[in-house]
Design a protein around this motif. Structure first.
Motif, short mmCIF file in Angstrom:
data_model
loop_
_atom_site.label_atom_id
_atom_site.label_comp_id
_atom_site.label_asym_id
_atom_site.label_seq_id
_atom_site.Cartn_x
_atom_site.Cartn_y
_atom_site.Cartn_z
N ALA A 148 -26.99 -3.13 -68.18
CA ALA A 148 -27.60 -3.88 -67.09
C ALA A 148 -27.02 -3.46 -65.74
O ALA A 148 -27.75 -3.39 -64.74
CB ALA A 148 -27.42 -5.38 -67.31
N GLY A 149 -25.73 -3.16 -65.70
CA GLY A 149 -25.12 -2.69 -64.46
C GLY A 149 -25.73 -1.38 -63.99
O GLY A 149 -25.92 -1.17 -62.79
N THR A 150 -26.06 -0.52 -64.92
CA THR A 150 -26.70 0.76 -64.58
C THR A 150 -28.09 0.53 -64.01
O THR A 150 -28.48 1.15 -63.01
CB THR A 150 -26.77 1.66 -65.83
N VAL A 151 -28.84 -0.39 -64.61
CA VAL A 151 -30.19 -0.69 -64.11
C VAL A 151 -30.10 -1.35 -62.73
O VAL A 151 -30.89 -1.03 -61.83
CB VAL A 151 -30.97 -1.55 -65.11
N LEU A 152 -29.14 -2.22 -62.53
CA LEU A 152 -28.96 -2.83 -61.21
C LEU A 152 -28.62 -1.78 -60.16
O LEU A 152 -29.11 -1.84 -59.02
CB LEU A 152 -27.87 -3.91 -61.24
N ALA A 153 -27.79 -0.82 -60.52
CA ALA A 153 -27.46 0.25 -59.58
C ALA A 153 -28.70 1.02 -59.16
O ALA A 153 -28.88 1.35 -57.98
CB ALA A 153 -26.41 1.19 -60.20
N ILE A 154 -29.60 1.30 -60.11
CA ILE A 154 -30.85 1.98 -59.77
C ILE A 154 -31.69 1.09 -58.85
O ILE A 154 -32.25 1.56 -57.86
CB ILE A 154 -31.64 2.33 -61.05
N ALA A 155 -31.75 -0.20 -59.18
CA ALA A 155 -32.55 -1.13 -58.37
C ALA A 155 -32.11 -1.10 -56.91
O ALA A 155 -32.95 -1.02 -56.00
CB ALA A 155 -32.45 -2.54 -58.94
N PHE A 156 -30.83 -1.15 -56.67
CA PHE A 156 -30.33 -1.22 -55.31
C PHE A 156 -30.21 0.15 -54.64
O PHE A 156 -30.63 0.33 -53.50
CB PHE A 156 -28.99 -1.95 -55.27
N GLU A 157 -29.65 1.12 -55.35
CA GLU A 157 -29.35 2.40 -54.74
C GLU A 157 -30.55 3.34 -54.66
O GLU A 157 -30.71 4.06 -53.68
CB GLU A 157 -28.20 3.07 -55.50
N ARG A 158 -31.38 3.35 -55.67
CA ARG A 158 -32.52 4.28 -55.67
C ARG A 158 -33.82 3.63 -55.22
O ARG A 158 -34.62 4.27 -54.54
CB ARG A 158 -32.69 4.90 -57.05
N LEU A 159 -34.05 2.36 -55.64
CA LEU A 159 -35.31 1.70 -55.29
C LEU A 159 -35.23 0.95 -53.97
O LEU A 159 -36.26 0.62 -53.39
CB LEU A 159 -35.73 0.73 -56.39
N GLY A 160 -34.03 0.64 -53.52
CA GLY A 160 -33.88 -0.11 -52.29
C GLY A 160 -34.19 -1.59 -52.41
O GLY A 160 -34.63 -2.22 -51.44
N ALA A 161 -33.94 -2.17 -53.58
CA ALA A 161 -34.19 -3.60 -53.78
C ALA A 161 -33.27 -4.42 -52.88
O ALA A 161 -32.12 -4.04 -52.61
CB ALA A 161 -33.97 -4.00 -55.24
N HIS A 162 -33.78 -5.55 -52.42
CA HIS A 162 -32.98 -6.50 -51.64
C HIS A 162 -32.35 -7.55 -52.54
O HIS A 162 -31.21 -7.95 -52.33
CB HIS A 162 -33.86 -7.18 -50.59
N ARG A 163 -33.10 -7.98 -53.59
CA ARG A 163 -32.65 -9.06 -54.46
C ARG A 163 -33.15 -8.83 -55.87
O ARG A 163 -34.31 -8.47 -56.07
CB ARG A 163 -33.21 -10.39 -53.92
N VAL A 164 -32.27 -9.03 -56.85
CA VAL A 164 -32.65 -8.97 -58.26
C VAL A 164 -32.21 -10.27 -58.91
O VAL A 164 -31.07 -10.71 -58.73
CB VAL A 164 -32.01 -7.77 -58.98
N LYS A 165 -33.12 -10.88 -59.67
CA LYS A 165 -32.82 -12.15 -60.33
C LYS A 165 -32.88 -11.99 -61.84
O LYS A 165 -33.48 -11.06 -62.37
CB LYS A 165 -33.79 -13.24 -59.88
N ALA A 166 -32.24 -12.96 -62.52
CA ALA A 166 -32.34 -13.10 -63.97
C ALA A 166 -32.69 -14.55 -64.23
O ALA A 166 -32.07 -15.46 -63.65
CB ALA A 166 -31.02 -12.74 -64.64
N VAL A 167 -33.69 -14.79 -65.08
CA VAL A 167 -34.14 -16.14 -65.42
C VAL A 167 -33.77 -16.37 -66.88
O VAL A 167 -34.16 -15.57 -67.75
CB VAL A 167 -35.66 -16.29 -65.20
N LEU A 168 -33.03 -17.44 -67.16
CA LEU A 168 -32.58 -17.64 -68.52
C LEU A 168 -32.45 -19.11 -68.88
O LEU A 168 -32.44 -19.98 -68.00
CB LEU A 168 -31.25 -16.92 -68.75
N ASP A 169 -32.34 -19.36 -70.16
CA ASP A 169 -32.09 -20.69 -70.68
C ASP A 169 -30.60 -20.96 -70.45
O ASP A 169 -29.74 -20.19 -70.90
CB ASP A 169 -32.41 -20.72 -72.18
N PRO A 170 -30.24 -22.03 -69.74
CA PRO A 170 -28.83 -22.28 -69.44
C PRO A 170 -27.96 -22.53 -70.67
O PRO A 170 -26.73 -22.44 -70.59
CB PRO A 170 -28.86 -23.49 -68.52
N ARG A 171 -28.57 -22.80 -71.82
CA ARG A 171 -27.78 -22.95 -73.05
C ARG A 171 -27.30 -21.60 -73.55
O ARG A 171 -26.41 -21.54 -74.40
CB ARG A 171 -28.62 -23.63 -74.13
N ASN A 172 -27.86 -20.52 -73.01
CA ASN A 172 -27.46 -19.18 -73.41
C ASN A 172 -26.23 -18.79 -72.59
O ASN A 172 -26.30 -18.07 -71.60
CB ASN A 172 -28.62 -18.19 -73.17
#
Length: 193
Positions: A122-146
């Motif tokens: 996931a860290g590698t994908v986030l790096a692509i999101a910010f460094e290569r794609l120029g994303a401003h914000r990335v979110k994760a939506v999850l069940d809080p029991r997880n």
């Protein structure tokens, strides 16, 4: 100047990390993916019930063609390979090109928990999101029991932004939703203006 993602972007070649290969799924992966997507404990917090081999094959065929990110709603569902076997997958989707936002998610076979594989993937994908794609914000939506996924979000530098109470009917009961997110400046360690 308004935000802008650097699109189109295609995953070629596959991504190599220290211990993993992140790549498009193929028909050869069906058995490995079925091994964890058919488990009740894995699907407990996912939006689907345990899948049959045929359901996994249908999903893999669809995911194998999702290679290019060109606009809103485009996604990757990448196989996480370790030593020739698929041990999990990571999801990444463009939420809004106008707002330079995206979403990330993950699934890992329980036999591989606790070794840092998903943090690495996931860290590698986030790096692509910010460094290569120029994303401003990335979110994760999850069940809080997880609790494992919430802990992973925190290891990735994400913060919990929201906890919605009983906001969806989920597997026969009312369920809560947590939203974690990270901004580009947080990923780079830059203080807010």
């Amino acid at each position: 100047m308004p935000p802008s993602l650097r699109l189109p972007y295609e995953l070629t070649p596959p991504l190599r990390t220290e211990r993993l290969l992140l790549r498009p799924m193929t028909g050869d992966d069906i058995g490995d993916i079925h091994a964890y997507q058919s488990r009740e404990d894995v699907c407990r917090y996912l939006p689907f019930a345990p899948r049959t081999r045929e359901e996994v094959a249908e999903k893999v065929a669809k995911f194998a063609t999702a290679l290019a990110l060109t606009g809103d709603g485009d996604y990757w569902q990448l196989a996480i390979e370790r030593e020739g076997r698929v041990i999990g997958d990571v999801y990444f989707a463009i939420e809004s090109t106008a707002n330079a936002t995206a979403e990330i998610g993950w699934t890992l076979h329980p036999d591989h928990h606790g070794r840092g594989y998903m943090t690495e993937a996931a860290g590698t994908v986030l790096a692509i999101a910010f460094e290569r794609l120029g994303a401003h914000r990335v979110k994760a939506v999850l069940d809080p029991r997880n609790h494992s996924s919430a802990a992973l979000c925190r290891r990735l530098g994400m913060r919990e932004e929201a906890h919605f109470l009983e906001d969806l009917w989920f597997k026969g009961e009312w369920g809560d939703t947590s939203v974690f997110a990270i901004l580009d400046r947080e990923q780079r360690g830059v203080s807010p203006p």
